[in-house]
Scaffold this motif. Structure first.
Motif, PDB file in Angstrom:
ATOM      1  N   LEU A 187       0.834  -1.261  -0.118  1.00 22.99           N
ATOM      2  CA  LEU A 187      -0.002   0.134  -0.016  1.00 22.99           C
ATOM      3  C   LEU A 187       0.927   1.443  -0.121  1.00 22.99           C
ATOM      4  N   ARG A 188       1.981   1.378   0.823  1.00 17.20           N
ATOM      5  CA  ARG A 188       2.799   2.383   0.735  1.00 17.20           C
ATOM      6  C   ARG A 188       3.281   2.653  -0.638  1.00 17.20           C
ATOM      7  N   SER A 189       3.831   1.531  -1.344  1.00 17.26           N
ATOM      8  CA  SER A 189       4.377   1.511  -2.779  1.00 17.26           C
ATOM      9  C   SER A 189       3.598   2.201  -3.712  1.00 17.26           C
ATOM     10  N   GLU A 190       2.272   2.060  -3.205  1.00 21.54           N
ATOM     11  CA  GLU A 190       1.256   2.479  -4.239  1.00 21.54           C
ATOM     12  C   GLU A 190       0.753   3.788  -3.894  1.00 21.54           C
ATOM     13  N   GLY A 191       1.433   4.404  -2.782  1.00 29.34           N
ATOM     14  CA  GLY A 191       1.073   5.762  -2.367  1.00 29.34           C
ATOM     15  C   GLY A 191      -0.232   5.909  -1.800  1.00 29.34           C
ATOM     16  N   LEU A 192      -0.895   4.803  -1.430  1.00 26.10           N
ATOM     17  CA  LEU A 192      -2.204   4.801  -0.907  1.00 26.10           C
ATOM     18  C   LEU A 192      -2.127   4.904   0.692  1.00 26.10           C
ATOM     19  N   VAL A 193      -1.033   4.562   1.409  1.00 22.82           N
ATOM     20  CA  VAL A 193      -0.751   4.718   2.829  1.00 22.82           C
ATOM     21  C   VAL A 193       0.543   5.432   2.908  1.00 22.82           C
ATOM     22  N   ARG A 194       0.498   6.333   4.135  1.00 16.09           N
ATOM     23  CA  ARG A 194       1.679   6.897   4.568  1.00 16.09           C
ATOM     24  C   ARG A 194       2.003   6.516   6.006  1.00 16.09           C
ATOM     25  N   THR A 195       3.206   6.448   6.215  1.00 21.04           N
ATOM     26  CA  THR A 195       3.708   5.768   7.549  1.00 21.04           C
ATOM     27  C   THR A 195       4.625   6.770   8.196  1.00 21.04           C
ATOM     28  N   VAL A 196       4.139   7.180   9.496  1.00 23.00           N
ATOM     29  CA  VAL A 196       4.807   8.015  10.225  1.00 23.00           C
ATOM     30  C   VAL A 196       5.872   7.333  11.285  1.00 23.00           C
ATOM     31  N   SER A 197       6.922   7.712  11.275  1.00 23.64           N
ATOM     32  CA  SER A 197       7.719   6.672  12.148  1.00 23.64           C
ATOM     33  C   SER A 197       7.193   6.955  13.717  1.00 23.64           C
ATOM     34  N   VAL A 199       6.531  16.791 -18.037  1.00 23.65           N
ATOM     35  CA  VAL A 199       5.997  17.525 -19.006  1.00 23.65           C
ATOM     36  C   VAL A 199       6.864  18.238 -19.958  1.00 23.65           C
ATOM     37  N   GLU A 200       7.109  18.086 -21.134  1.00 19.95           N
ATOM     38  CA  GLU A 200       8.314  18.706 -22.008  1.00 19.95           C
ATOM     39  C   GLU A 200       7.519  19.581 -23.069  1.00 19.95           C
ATOM     40  N   ASN A 201       7.596  20.956 -23.112  1.00 21.43           N
ATOM     41  CA  ASN A 201       6.889  21.553 -24.123  1.00 21.43           C
ATOM     42  C   ASN A 201       7.797  22.982 -24.352  1.00 21.43           C
ATOM     43  N   GLY A 202       8.905  22.929 -24.487  1.00 21.96           N
ATOM     44  CA  GLY A 202       9.864  23.893 -24.462  1.00 21.96           C
ATOM     45  C   GLY A 202      10.789  23.880 -23.283  1.00 21.96           C
ATOM     46  N   GLU A 203       9.983  23.632 -21.998  1.00 20.81           N
ATOM     47  CA  GLU A 203      10.466  23.563 -20.883  1.00 20.81           C
ATOM     48  C   GLU A 203      10.110  22.424 -20.313  1.00 20.81           C
ATOM     49  N   THR A 204      10.759  22.004 -19.230  1.00 21.83           N
ATOM     50  CA  THR A 204      10.618  20.640 -18.481  1.00 21.83           C
ATOM     51  C   THR A 204      10.178  20.929 -17.337  1.00 21.83           C
ATOM     52  N   ARG A 205       8.929  20.387 -17.173  1.00 19.84           N
ATOM     53  CA  ARG A 205       8.034  20.585 -15.810  1.00 19.84           C
ATOM     54  C   ARG A 205       7.981  19.072 -15.054  1.00 19.84           C
ATOM     55  N   LEU A 206       8.236  19.113 -13.637  1.00 14.11           N
ATOM     56  CA  LEU A 206       8.004  17.736 -12.908  1.00 14.11           C
ATOM     57  C   LEU A 206       6.617  18.102 -11.930  1.00 14.11           C
ATOM     58  N   LEU A 207       5.529  17.158 -12.327  1.00 16.06           N
ATOM     59  CA  LEU A 207       4.528  17.437 -11.456  1.00 16.06           C
ATOM     60  C   LEU A 207       4.092  16.222 -10.979  1.00 16.06           C
ATOM     61  N   SER A 208       3.307  16.090  -9.733  1.00 18.96           N
ATOM     62  CA  SER A 208       2.750  14.960  -9.119  1.00 18.96           C
ATOM     63  C   SER A 208       1.809  14.432  -9.956  1.00 18.96           C
ATOM     64  N   ALA A 209       1.862  13.053 -10.169  1.00 20.90           N
ATOM     65  CA  ALA A 209       0.901  12.355 -10.966  1.00 20.90           C
ATOM     66  C   ALA A 209      -0.410  12.073 -10.201  1.00 20.90           C
ATOM     67  N   TYR A 210      -0.324  12.358  -8.806  1.00 19.79           N
ATOM     68  CA  TYR A 210      -1.382  11.873  -8.151  1.00 19.79           C
ATOM     69  C   TYR A 210      -2.360  12.965  -7.987  1.00 19.79           C
ATOM     70  N   LEU A 226       6.532  14.306  -1.767  1.00 16.53           N
ATOM     71  CA  LEU A 226       5.496  12.959  -2.289  1.00 16.53           C
ATOM     72  C   LEU A 226       5.915  11.720  -1.449  1.00 16.53           C
ATOM     73  N   ALA A 227       4.876  11.150  -1.180  1.00 18.94           N
ATOM     74  CA  ALA A 227       5.153   9.741  -0.548  1.00 18.94           C
ATOM     75  C   ALA A 227       5.760   8.710  -1.316  1.00 18.94           C
ATOM     76  N   GLU A 228       6.381   7.669  -1.012  1.00 17.02           N
ATOM     77  CA  GLU A 228       6.934   6.420  -1.644  1.00 17.02           C
ATOM     78  C   GLU A 228       6.078   6.062  -2.385  1.00 17.02           C
ATOM     79  N   GLY A 229       6.315   5.694  -3.643  1.00 17.09           N
ATOM     80  CA  GLY A 229       5.782   5.171  -4.731  1.00 17.09           C
ATOM     81  C   GLY A 229       4.814   5.964  -5.601  1.00 17.09           C
ATOM     82  N   MET A 230       4.754   7.255  -5.024  1.00 18.51           N
ATOM     83  CA  MET A 230       3.740   8.323  -5.974  1.00 18.51           C
ATOM     84  C   MET A 230       4.557   8.614  -7.336  1.00 18.51           C
ATOM     85  N   PRO A 231       3.938   8.572  -8.306  1.00 15.68           N
ATOM     86  CA  PRO A 231       4.682   8.886  -9.720  1.00 15.68           C
ATOM     87  C   PRO A 231       4.709  10.171  -9.803  1.00 15.68           C
TER      88      PRO A 231
END
Length: 83
Positions: free
Chosen positions: A8-18, A65-76, A56-61
């Motif tokens: 569940l953590r690897s799929e980004g559905l659960v977050r764990t707090v130490s 986006v590349e269109n003249g510039e490159t942007r990195l966005l959360s897919a979630y 981002l949590a672990e497992g979140m893609p």
């Protein structure tokens, strides 16, 4: 139980707090990003540095986006709008 939480953590559905516990990830309202002109969009897992920068949590893609510039966005929590 540990294996199930790890999946569940690897799929980004659960977050764990130490030393606290695991929680179901809250659903976020997506940010709408408008893309003009020709663009390339791909999905991948972020590097550790990118994950920290985007909080981002672990497992979140991410969307690359590349269109003249490159942007990195959360897919979630990002919606792409193409006119």
């Amino acid at each position: 139980m540990r294996d199930a939480l790890a999946v569940l953590r690897s799929e980004g559905l659960v977050r764990t707090v130490s030393r606290e516990g695991s929680y179901v990830r809250e659903e976020a309202d997506p940010a709408v990003v408008r893309i003009e002109g020709p663009a390339r969009i791909r999905v991948r897992l972020p590097t550790l540095q990118e994950r920290k920068r985007l909080k981002l949590a672990e497992g979140m893609p991410v969307l690359v986006v590349e269109n003249g510039e490159t942007r990195l966005l959360s897919a979630y929590d990002t919606e792409i709008e193409i006119p």
